[in-house]
Design a protein around this motif. Sequence first.
Motif, mmCIF file in Angstrom:
data_model
loop_
_atom_site.group_PDB
_atom_site.id
_atom_site.type_symbol
_atom_site.label_atom_id
_atom_site.label_comp_id
_atom_site.label_asym_id
_atom_site.label_seq_id
_atom_site.Cartn_x
_atom_site.Cartn_y
_atom_site.Cartn_z
ATOM 1 N N LEU A 95 0.814 -1.210 0.000
ATOM 2 C CA LEU A 95 0.000 0.000 0.000
ATOM 3 C C LEU A 95 0.850 1.264 0.000
ATOM 4 C CD1 LEU A 95 -2.878 -0.841 2.519
ATOM 5 C CD2 LEU A 95 -2.938 -0.901 0.022
ATOM 6 N N ASN A 127 2.365 1.537 -3.589
ATOM 7 C CA ASN A 127 1.439 1.691 -4.716
ATOM 8 C C ASN A 127 0.473 2.864 -4.574
ATOM 9 O OD1 ASN A 127 1.659 -0.789 -6.755
ATOM 10 N ND2 ASN A 127 2.142 -1.517 -4.707
ATOM 11 N N LEU A 128 0.240 3.313 -3.358
ATOM 12 C CA LEU A 128 -0.597 4.498 -3.154
ATOM 13 C C LEU A 128 0.245 5.760 -2.949
ATOM 14 C CD1 LEU A 128 -3.428 3.111 -0.820
ATOM 15 C CD2 LEU A 128 -3.576 3.663 -3.251
ATOM 16 N N THR A 134 -1.533 3.399 7.864
ATOM 17 C CA THR A 134 -1.679 2.333 6.862
ATOM 18 C C THR A 134 -2.403 1.129 7.451
ATOM 19 O OG1 THR A 134 0.386 3.048 5.801
ATOM 20 C CG2 THR A 134 -0.434 0.871 5.223
ATOM 21 N N LYS A 143 -10.588 -1.940 -1.215
ATOM 22 C CA LYS A 143 -9.563 -1.218 -1.975
ATOM 23 C C LYS A 143 -8.198 -1.861 -1.757
ATOM 24 C CE LYS A 143 -7.853 2.225 -4.408
ATOM 25 N NZ LYS A 143 -8.090 2.325 -5.874
ATOM 26 N N THR A 144 -7.932 -2.250 -0.516
ATOM 27 C CA THR A 144 -6.654 -2.894 -0.186
ATOM 28 C C THR A 144 -6.475 -4.184 -0.978
ATOM 29 O OG1 THR A 144 -6.582 -1.985 2.064
ATOM 30 C CG2 THR A 144 -5.347 -4.007 1.670
ATOM 31 N N ILE A 146 -5.626 -3.640 -4.656
ATOM 32 C CA ILE A 146 -4.235 -3.235 -4.888
ATOM 33 C C ILE A 146 -3.284 -4.418 -4.690
ATOM 34 C CG2 ILE A 146 -2.357 -1.761 -4.043
ATOM 35 C CD1 ILE A 146 -4.612 0.241 -3.222
#
Length: 314
Positions: A47, A50-51, A242, A252-253, A256
């Motif tokens: 996360l 990638n975020l 996080t 959403k997690t 991803i």
Amino acid sequence: MNIKKIFLSLSLILTVFTFTGCKSKQEELKEINISYAKGPLNIPSILIKNLNLAQEEFKDDKVKVNFHDVTSGPQQVQALMAGDLDILHAFGGTSAIISASNGADFIITNIYSRSPKGFILVTKSDKINSPKDLKGKKVGGPKGTVLHQLLAAALEKEDMNINDVEFINMKVNDCAAALEKGVIDAALLTGPAAENSLKHGAKLITSGEGLIQGVIVTAVSSDFYKKHPDMVKRFINLNKRTADFIENNFDKTSEIVSAETGLSKDDIKKLKEIYDFSPEITEKDIAELKNTQEFLLKNGLQENRIDIDKIILK
């Protein structure tokens, strides 16, 4: 007149010094280098990368964040000590203790994850149903890791030890393949390799539940912490946010994580249930790290005893 010139010169020198000092302070930290490993199920790392969470956190400081695919404990520590990495994100507790005992100078800032059930011992043999049935058998697993500790703890519970089995030092994915081919009798697995092995007919002998905590940590070099304590504290807080995101935005997690790992959302949900990503270092975590040191010393994997409390950020 000469006195005025002297004062003018001093004033100019002080102005230049002040300006240069401020500029130097601003340019002191231009980038932060973080280790990146997406497996076995390193959701926080996935996360944060990638975020662009870390990049966003330090954007106003004009600090660039770089991620480096360095997954093995020894390589991570070598890069940290060389200054090529500043933060080890997802650093095995066993690797941390061994490295510190060998002189590596770093600080554990927070817990990355705990997963007793995430580390397992499996077989495909009908004759092996418990750890006591492993006597004289070939067991594959990565030496000096949480999985190695699991095997030792499981055997000790049966009044046995590592010498009662033929332990073969192998990487996790190699263990899974060797078990499938019948090269070894039992395998120490974690993450997707563990899940896939069970799906393909492997039988659980034991997990780490009741035996180990499976502690993974985050660490920074002592030098980096001394120079940038505020940055380190902000990264710790980023880990807390996080962990909250994982709990509150799992759809959403999983989307991803699935894109990054190739795992199905169902598999991710199943695996996530056996992981605790809370970053706070508890007394139980410290006790587990101390138990890990005893395992390492007892099995000849660590020579020099260290004070565990001194490598943990207070």
